[in-house]
Write a protein that holds these residues in place. Structure first.
Motif, PDB file in Angstrom:
ATOM      1  N   LYS A  28     129.390  15.655 -59.340  1.00 48.21           N
ATOM      2  CA  LYS A  28     129.369  16.789 -58.409  1.00 48.21           C
ATOM      3  C   LYS A  28     128.322  16.610 -57.307  1.00 48.21           C
ATOM      4  CE  LYS A  28     128.857  21.828 -58.245  1.00 48.21           C
ATOM      5  NZ  LYS A  28     128.630  23.074 -59.035  1.00 48.21           N
ATOM      6  N   ASN A  29     127.115  16.210 -57.684  1.00 49.52           N
ATOM      7  CA  ASN A  29     126.056  16.058 -56.682  1.00 49.52           C
ATOM      8  C   ASN A  29     126.390  14.980 -55.662  1.00 49.52           C
ATOM      9  OD1 ASN A  29     124.474  18.070 -57.820  1.00 49.52           O
ATOM     10  ND2 ASN A  29     123.341  16.650 -59.134  1.00 49.52           N
ATOM     11  N   GLU A  57     128.998  16.292 -53.192  1.00 49.11           N
ATOM     12  CA  GLU A  57     128.398  17.179 -52.194  1.00 49.11           C
ATOM     13  C   GLU A  57     127.528  16.409 -51.209  1.00 49.11           C
ATOM     14  OE1 GLU A  57     126.329  19.993 -54.596  1.00 49.11           O
ATOM     15  OE2 GLU A  57     128.146  21.113 -55.128  1.00 49.11           O
ATOM     16  N   HIS A 107     135.005  14.048 -63.601  1.00 49.20           N
ATOM     17  CA  HIS A 107     133.685  13.861 -63.020  1.00 49.20           C
ATOM     18  C   HIS A 107     133.485  14.606 -61.702  1.00 49.20           C
ATOM     19  CE1 HIS A 107     133.000  11.071 -66.143  1.00 49.20           C
ATOM     20  NE2 HIS A 107     133.670  10.065 -65.627  1.00 49.20           N
ATOM     21  N   ILE A 108     134.575  15.066 -61.091  1.00 50.96           N
ATOM     22  CA  ILE A 108     134.454  15.705 -59.775  1.00 50.96           C
ATOM     23  C   ILE A 108     133.582  16.958 -59.845  1.00 50.96           C
ATOM     24  CG2 ILE A 108     135.729  16.852 -57.920  1.00 50.96           C
ATOM     25  CD1 ILE A 108     138.077  14.974 -58.550  1.00 50.96           C
ATOM     26  N   GLY A 109     133.761  17.759 -60.873  1.00 51.66           N
ATOM     27  CA  GLY A 109     132.925  18.938 -61.042  1.00 51.66           C
ATOM     28  C   GLY A 109     131.856  18.750 -62.089  1.00 51.66           C
TER      29      GLY A 109
END
Length: 266
Positions: free
Chosen positions: A65-66, A69, A59-61
């Protein structure tokens, strides 16, 4: 770019918020765990400061991701089995965020301009508290008071089931809601199976300028002294020899009936 930390030891003190802590421990630490994107986003909108994220690697990328960030905090990850051992449950939603708890509201402030209030007495199941909060927010209730023995609305499961409504709905713990409500001019109605109970559709309830609805514990219902102290006992008419609904379902039906005028005016 947020720092991604691979978990190698469950003893890492930075993982403290994610361990199998009780609700009372979390309250003392002034931290809560937001599970799933809707709850995390509701926390950010509320102004709750994120402390860290915990998520499965994929799920990190991906779907996280949002959030990674936007939050800009350390992201802890590891093998699924290790994360489950840490938290005590499977991360079915994939993403957790440790956040600072918002400031507690005062019951008096919630009642100041309210016309419809829900009161939860000894509702200890997080799923029910979350569902009641979601229904209250959706159906026009102005605020929720909880007795001290209720489940914390910011408990992980309650917040998740509410879809973040616990971070948008005004609520407060109150040691003696019946006394406070009467002092502030509210009529009080106990949702309880009593022979002399009014139907939830009764005009006297809908015409009350300020009305508070009391909902009780799963199974046991409201305390007798609470029922006796309310202005009305109220029932939802039933069919097919069913005598009652789950407290969360009953609350949704009652909120729909008693807040219609407020929704129409809005």
């Amino acid at each position: 770019m947020a720092q991604v930390v691979e978990i190698t030891s469950l003893e890492d003190e930075r993982l403290g918020p994610y361990r199998q802590l009780t609700g009372r421990q979390m309250q003392r630490e002034k931290v809560f765990i937001a599970e799933s994107e809707p709850v995390i986003l509701a926390g950010l909108e509320k102004g709750c400061r994120p402390l860290s994220l915990l998520m499965e690697k994929q799920h990190i990328g991906g779907k996280g991701k949002n959030l990674v960030e936007r939050c800009g905090v350390p992201v802890y990850t590891g093998e699924d089995a290790l994360l489950e051992e840490l938290t005590g449950f499977r991360l079915s939603r994939g993403i957790l965020c440790a956040m600072e708890r918002p400031e507690m509201m005062r019951p008096e402030d919630i009642l100041l301009h309210a016309r419809r209030i829900a009161v939860l007495e000894n509702v200890v199941d997080g799923t029910n508290v979350g569902a009641l909060m979601r229904s209250a927010a959706a159906l026009g209730v102005d605020g929720v008071l909880l007795t001290q023995d209720c489940c914390d609305p910011l408990q992980r499961r309650a917040a998740r089931v509410s879809m973040g409504a616990v971070l948008r709905m005004p609520w407060a713990f109150c040691p003696d809601p019946l006394t406070l409500l009467k002092e502030t001019g509210f009529q009080t109605a106990a949702l309880a199976l009593r022979e002399n109970a009014l139907s939830i559709q009764d005009k006297r309830l809908k015409q009350s300028e300020k009305l508070a609805l009391f909902l009780g514990a799963e199974g046991e219902g409201l305390r007798q002294e609470t029922i006796d102290g309310c202005n009305f006992a109220v029932i939802i008419p039933m069919h097919h020899n069913v005598n009652s609904l789950n407290v969360a379902a009953a609350g949704a039906v009652a909120f729909w009936e008693l807040c219609k005028q407020e929704r129409t005016e809005a």
